[in-house]
Scaffold this motif. Sequence first.
Motif, PDB file in Angstrom:
ATOM      1  N   GLY A 168       0.807  -1.214   0.000  1.00  0.00           N
ATOM      2  CA  GLY A 168       0.000   0.000   0.000  1.00  0.00           C
ATOM      3  C   GLY A 168       0.835   1.256   0.000  1.00  0.00           C
ATOM      4  O   GLY A 168       2.068   1.223   0.090  1.00  0.00           O
ATOM      5  N   MET A 169       0.148   2.388  -0.133  1.00  0.00           N
ATOM      6  CA  MET A 169       0.819   3.688  -0.124  1.00  0.00           C
ATOM      7  C   MET A 169      -0.041   4.677   0.645  1.00  0.00           C
ATOM      8  O   MET A 169      -1.245   4.772   0.431  1.00  0.00           O
ATOM      9  CB  MET A 169       1.048   4.192  -1.549  1.00  0.00           C
ATOM     10  CG  MET A 169       1.894   5.457  -1.624  1.00  0.00           C
ATOM     11  SD  MET A 169       2.140   6.039  -3.332  1.00  0.00           S
ATOM     12  CE  MET A 169       3.110   4.695  -4.003  1.00  0.00           C
ATOM     13  N   GLU A 170       0.587   5.375   1.564  1.00  0.00           N
ATOM     14  CA  GLU A 170      -0.116   6.414   2.309  1.00  0.00           C
ATOM     15  C   GLU A 170      -0.515   7.546   1.372  1.00  0.00           C
ATOM     16  O   GLU A 170       0.191   7.833   0.415  1.00  0.00           O
ATOM     17  CB  GLU A 170       0.788   6.962   3.425  1.00  0.00           C
ATOM     18  CG  GLU A 170       1.208   5.957   4.476  1.00  0.00           C
ATOM     19  CD  GLU A 170       0.093   5.625   5.452  1.00  0.00           C
ATOM     20  OE1 GLU A 170      -1.022   6.190   5.318  1.00  0.00           O
ATOM     21  OE2 GLU A 170       0.335   4.806   6.352  1.00  0.00           O
ATOM     22  N   PRO A 171      -1.654   8.197   1.599  1.00  0.00           N
ATOM     23  CA  PRO A 171      -2.582   7.942   2.707  1.00  0.00           C
ATOM     24  C   PRO A 171      -3.773   7.079   2.362  1.00  0.00           C
ATOM     25  O   PRO A 171      -4.515   6.708   3.255  1.00  0.00           O
ATOM     26  CB  PRO A 171      -3.073   9.349   3.028  1.00  0.00           C
ATOM     27  CG  PRO A 171      -3.120  10.025   1.689  1.00  0.00           C
ATOM     28  CD  PRO A 171      -1.946   9.488   0.921  1.00  0.00           C
ATOM     29  N   GLY A 172      -3.977   6.700   1.072  1.00  0.00           N
ATOM     30  CA  GLY A 172      -5.264   6.117   0.748  1.00  0.00           C
ATOM     31  C   GLY A 172      -5.268   4.903  -0.156  1.00  0.00           C
ATOM     32  O   GLY A 172      -6.320   4.520  -0.663  1.00  0.00           O
ATOM     33  N   ILE A 173      -4.103   4.256  -0.384  1.00  0.00           N
ATOM     34  CA  ILE A 173      -4.061   3.108  -1.284  1.00  0.00           C
ATOM     35  C   ILE A 173      -3.740   1.853  -0.480  1.00  0.00           C
ATOM     36  O   ILE A 173      -2.742   1.810   0.235  1.00  0.00           O
ATOM     37  CB  ILE A 173      -3.032   3.315  -2.404  1.00  0.00           C
ATOM     38  CG1 ILE A 173      -3.423   4.530  -3.246  1.00  0.00           C
ATOM     39  CG2 ILE A 173      -2.925   2.071  -3.281  1.00  0.00           C
ATOM     40  CD1 ILE A 173      -2.470   4.838  -4.366  1.00  0.00           C
ATOM     41  N   PRO A 174      -4.558   0.800  -0.616  1.00  0.00           N
ATOM     42  CA  PRO A 174      -4.377  -0.380   0.247  1.00  0.00           C
ATOM     43  C   PRO A 174      -3.268  -1.297  -0.225  1.00  0.00           C
ATOM     44  O   PRO A 174      -2.877  -1.301  -1.397  1.00  0.00           O
ATOM     45  CB  PRO A 174      -5.733  -1.088   0.126  1.00  0.00           C
ATOM     46  CG  PRO A 174      -6.177  -0.769  -1.269  1.00  0.00           C
ATOM     47  CD  PRO A 174      -5.734   0.658  -1.500  1.00  0.00           C
ATOM     48  N   GLY A 175      -2.773  -2.110   0.695  1.00  0.00           N
ATOM     49  CA  GLY A 175      -1.878  -3.194   0.334  1.00  0.00           C
ATOM     50  C   GLY A 175      -2.654  -4.310  -0.349  1.00  0.00           C
ATOM     51  O   GLY A 175      -3.844  -4.508  -0.093  1.00  0.00           O
ATOM     52  N   LEU A 176      -1.989  -5.037  -1.227  1.00  0.00           N
ATOM     53  CA  LEU A 176      -2.599  -6.161  -1.932  1.00  0.00           C
ATOM     54  C   LEU A 176      -2.044  -7.497  -1.488  1.00  0.00           C
ATOM     55  O   LEU A 176      -2.715  -8.524  -1.624  1.00  0.00           O
ATOM     56  CB  LEU A 176      -2.392  -6.010  -3.448  1.00  0.00           C
ATOM     57  CG  LEU A 176      -2.958  -4.744  -4.092  1.00  0.00           C
ATOM     58  CD1 LEU A 176      -2.635  -4.717  -5.582  1.00  0.00           C
ATOM     59  CD2 LEU A 176      -4.457  -4.626  -3.864  1.00  0.00           C
ATOM     60  N   VAL A 177      -0.840  -7.510  -0.978  1.00  0.00           N
ATOM     61  CA  VAL A 177      -0.257  -8.755  -0.509  1.00  0.00           C
ATOM     62  C   VAL A 177      -1.032  -9.221   0.724  1.00  0.00           C
ATOM     63  O   VAL A 177      -1.449  -8.419   1.558  1.00  0.00           O
ATOM     64  CB  VAL A 177       1.242  -8.575  -0.193  1.00  0.00           C
ATOM     65  CG1 VAL A 177       1.466  -7.603   0.957  1.00  0.00           C
ATOM     66  CG2 VAL A 177       1.907  -9.910   0.106  1.00  0.00           C
ATOM     67  N   GLY A 178      -1.258 -10.511   0.813  1.00  0.00           N
ATOM     68  CA  GLY A 178      -2.015 -11.057   1.938  1.00  0.00           C
ATOM     69  C   GLY A 178      -3.492 -11.237   1.653  1.00  0.00           C
ATOM     70  O   GLY A 178      -4.224 -11.767   2.492  1.00  0.00           O
ATOM     71  N   LEU A 179      -3.945 -10.796   0.475  1.00  0.00           N
ATOM     72  CA  LEU A 179      -5.348 -10.986   0.103  1.00  0.00           C
ATOM     73  C   LEU A 179      -5.496 -12.297  -0.670  1.00  0.00           C
ATOM     74  O   LEU A 179      -4.590 -12.737  -1.360  1.00  0.00           O
ATOM     75  CB  LEU A 179      -5.837  -9.826  -0.767  1.00  0.00           C
ATOM     76  CG  LEU A 179      -5.804  -8.441  -0.124  1.00  0.00           C
ATOM     77  CD1 LEU A 179      -6.248  -7.383  -1.137  1.00  0.00           C
ATOM     78  CD2 LEU A 179      -6.680  -8.391   1.123  1.00  0.00           C
ATOM     79  N   ARG A 180      -6.683 -12.902  -0.549  1.00  0.00           N
ATOM     80  CA  ARG A 180      -6.953 -14.170  -1.223  1.00  0.00           C
ATOM     81  C   ARG A 180      -7.390 -13.928  -2.678  1.00  0.00           C
ATOM     82  O   ARG A 180      -8.021 -12.908  -2.983  1.00  0.00           O
ATOM     83  CB  ARG A 180      -8.061 -14.919  -0.490  1.00  0.00           C
ATOM     84  CG  ARG A 180      -7.795 -15.123   0.989  1.00  0.00           C
ATOM     85  CD  ARG A 180      -6.763 -16.188   1.236  1.00  0.00           C
ATOM     86  NE  ARG A 180      -6.648 -16.507   2.661  1.00  0.00           N
ATOM     87  CZ  ARG A 180      -6.009 -17.558   3.137  1.00  0.00           C
ATOM     88  NH1 ARG A 180      -5.433 -18.399   2.302  1.00  0.00           N
ATOM     89  NH2 ARG A 180      -5.946 -17.770   4.445  1.00  0.00           N
TER      90      ARG A 180
END
Length: 250
Positions: A168-180
């Motif tokens: 992810g990237m601050e302040p508003g973009i989520p991480g993708l690793v760890g998602l199914r």
Amino acid sequence: MAGMTGRASLLRGLLLAAVLGTGSAGWTQQAQRPGGENAVPRVERVDSIEARVQGCATCHGWQGQGTADPYFPRIAGKPAGYLFNQLRAFHDGARRYAPMNYLLAYMTDDYLREMADWFAAQRPAYQEPTPPTVAPELLQRGRTLVQAGDPGRQLPACMACHGRNLTGMEPGIPGLVGLRPNYINAQLTRWRSGERRASAPDCMHRIAIRLEDPDIVAVAAWLGSLPAPSSQEPERRNTGRMPMACGSQP
């Protein structure tokens, strides 16, 4: 007004039951299952944030680490700004999933921010990645789209926005690793159809409508197969330009 007060009281009661373990038999068994992924530690103070977010534990894990259900995402460590935006979208009905809409309908922005900040600060271990079940060439297609994009179709690399480690990237973009994979597939499909929306300009919709079905399967499979990153921290916004204007990342 009386009806709203009654529903709010019922919601508070359900949340309190989840915290104290005094709700329905099914909920109680899930919350108290020893050693299970949904096992929730007891808290000393009912009025603490640790107690209040335990209503989220059945679906997302008590630290937001996720559960075995592939459609409930890991939320731990995602930027607080992103988490608040999603909570607000469920609160307002802009994002639709009935249990979340109902759970958040009567919560204030201050409460939602406190929840977002709490989950953003959590750093539980990642679950085991999902072994890919697609053909090797399709998995490679997913890797290419994530790492390099497809300039010919004006598709930026996922890493260009979601970070080099996809945390992810601050302040508003989520991480993708760890998602199914199932969750990623479902969300990309919703972005493409317009069922899921974000603040204009909606960059994810613009990207998703350029993806074909095999692209979505490929990206979801490759992302879901990634091992845990060396650091869970989201990246800080760099001084460079985003690949395209994005309303969630001013």
